[in-house]
Write a protein that holds these residues in place. Structure first.
Motif, PDB file in Angstrom:
ATOM      1  N   LEU A 193       0.827  -1.198   0.000  1.00  0.00           N
ATOM      2  CA  LEU A 193       0.000   0.000   0.000  1.00  0.00           C
ATOM      3  C   LEU A 193       0.866   1.254   0.000  1.00  0.00           C
ATOM      4  O   LEU A 193       1.943   1.279   0.584  1.00  0.00           O
ATOM      5  CB  LEU A 193      -0.908   0.019   1.234  1.00  0.00           C
ATOM      6  CG  LEU A 193      -2.002  -1.056   1.303  1.00  0.00           C
ATOM      7  CD1 LEU A 193      -2.748  -0.949   2.615  1.00  0.00           C
ATOM      8  CD2 LEU A 193      -2.965  -0.932   0.128  1.00  0.00           C
ATOM      9  N   GLY A 197      -2.765   5.078   0.808  1.00  0.00           N
ATOM     10  CA  GLY A 197      -3.571   3.863   0.872  1.00  0.00           C
ATOM     11  C   GLY A 197      -3.586   3.279   2.274  1.00  0.00           C
ATOM     12  O   GLY A 197      -4.622   2.810   2.744  1.00  0.00           O
ATOM     13  N   TRP A 200      -5.855   5.548   4.289  1.00  0.00           N
ATOM     14  CA  TRP A 200      -7.268   5.467   3.939  1.00  0.00           C
ATOM     15  C   TRP A 200      -7.884   4.112   4.307  1.00  0.00           C
ATOM     16  O   TRP A 200      -9.023   4.065   4.809  1.00  0.00           O
ATOM     17  CB  TRP A 200      -7.417   5.709   2.434  1.00  0.00           C
ATOM     18  CG  TRP A 200      -8.844   5.804   1.971  1.00  0.00           C
ATOM     19  CD1 TRP A 200      -9.596   4.831   1.366  1.00  0.00           C
ATOM     20  CD2 TRP A 200      -9.705   6.945   2.094  1.00  0.00           C
ATOM     21  NE1 TRP A 200     -10.852   5.286   1.093  1.00  0.00           N
ATOM     22  CE2 TRP A 200     -10.951   6.592   1.527  1.00  0.00           C
ATOM     23  CE3 TRP A 200      -9.543   8.228   2.599  1.00  0.00           C
ATOM     24  CZ2 TRP A 200     -12.021   7.468   1.465  1.00  0.00           C
ATOM     25  CZ3 TRP A 200     -10.606   9.104   2.546  1.00  0.00           C
ATOM     26  CH2 TRP A 200     -11.829   8.726   1.986  1.00  0.00           C
ATOM     27  N   ARG A 201      -7.152   3.032   4.100  1.00  0.00           N
ATOM     28  CA  ARG A 201      -7.729   1.704   4.265  1.00  0.00           C
ATOM     29  C   ARG A 201      -7.501   1.092   5.638  1.00  0.00           C
ATOM     30  O   ARG A 201      -8.304   0.274   6.093  1.00  0.00           O
ATOM     31  CB  ARG A 201      -7.172   0.769   3.183  1.00  0.00           C
ATOM     32  CG  ARG A 201      -7.511   1.207   1.757  1.00  0.00           C
ATOM     33  CD  ARG A 201      -6.941   0.255   0.729  1.00  0.00           C
ATOM     34  NE  ARG A 201      -7.464  -1.100   0.893  1.00  0.00           N
ATOM     35  CZ  ARG A 201      -7.134  -2.126   0.112  1.00  0.00           C
ATOM     36  NH1 ARG A 201      -6.259  -1.935  -0.886  1.00  0.00           N
ATOM     37  NH2 ARG A 201      -7.644  -3.321   0.306  1.00  0.00           N
TER      38      ARG A 201
END
Length: 292
Positions: A193, A197, A200-201
């Motif tokens: 990631l 990323g 966010w995840r």
């Protein structure tokens, strides 16, 4: 006659008072204090609600249940631009909340996780900007908005409210992100990631309490602010609720009926947002305060 041995045994079997136990007098005093505080807190709200249900001739009296009517509400909606003001406030508060949450979260995460030039200066800026009162900033911000052509525009108020909410929320989010183990970021990097990323995840789902506090603070800042809304917006079609309420007060008196009715309707969205975020408020604010 009671012997010394019996007296000693009687005292020995008596249970010692625990540290958290209160005497009956202290318990009664505590409950009376809580009841009094609750009455003081609820009384103004109840007064406004009951006043909104009274005819104009009884507005300043204590005859709350005499000739109860919803006329103040119907006249407010039919005879004023209340719905327009309400819509303007919803748009401005909604945009302020969405943008404020995103900017505060990304700023707080960057300051919490990365080293970059100017990091210390940024942290000081976030802290110092919270020290200036609204009255001091109205004139310079007004001049900036006039230069940019943003006076009497919703975008101008949104930007202004972001200058209020983002510094506090970014500082608080930084403290909250500090409580999340860095190993989670490292595991995201291992899985391929990107930094965004990972944020966010993996990180954002764990930061719901902090996000709830940020959303609540940003919304309330925009929903209930008066000074900037009154200075930057003119014309009934552009006013927010804060500016619209001033239409009911002039040098000759106040229209208590429609004003109290509007106050009740204005409080409903704020109460709904609070109910939605309340389970996260204590966790988010305490984490930001301790680690910030």
């Amino acid at each position: 006659m009671t012997t010394l041995t019996e007296t000693t045994a009687r005292h020995a079997v008596r249970k010692p008072r625990k540290r958290g136990d209160r005497s009956p007098v202290a318990s009664v005093a505590l409950h009376l204090t809580l009841i009094a505080a609750s009455v003081i807190a609820v009384f103004p709200v109840l007064w406004v609600l009951l006043t909104s249900l009274k005819p104009a001739k009884f507005a300043t009296t204590s005859d709350f249940f005499k000739d109860t009517t919803f006329e103040n509400y119907t006249n407010l909606i039919k005879d004023t631009e209340f719905l327009t003001w309400f819509g303007n406030s919803v748009i401005i508060a909604g945009l302020t909340t969405l943008i404020g949450v995103f900017v505060s979260a990304t700023t707080g995460y960057a300051v919490s996780r990365f080293r970059f030039p100017g990091k210390r200066g940024l942290m000081w800026t976030l802290l110092v900007t919270q020290m200036f009162p609204v009255a001091v900033l109205i004139v310079p911000i007004y001049n900036i908005m006039a230069t940019m052509g943003l006076l009497n525009q919703p975008a101008g108020l949104v930007i202004t409210y972001l200058t209020i909410s983002v510094p506090f929320c970014a500082w608080m989010m930084k403290g909250f992100f500090d409580t999340i183990p860095r190993e989670i970021d490292e595991s995201g990097m291992v899985d391929g990631l990107t930094p965004f990323g990972t944020f966010w995840r993996l990180i954002l789902p764990l930061a719901k309490p902090g996000l709830a506090v940020t959303a609540f603070y940003s919304f309330i800042t925009a929903w209930g602010e008066v000074a900037y809304a009154s200075a930057f917006m003119v014309g009934d079609e552009n006013l927010t609720l804060a500016g619209g309420l001033q239409k009911f007060v002039n040098q000759y008196g106040a229209q208590w009926g429609p004003m109290t009715a509007a106050s009740v309707l204005i409080a409903i969205p704020a109460a709904l947002v609070f109910l939605f975020a309340q389970k996260h408020l204590v966790t988010g604010m305490s984490a930001g305060a301790v680690k910030g």
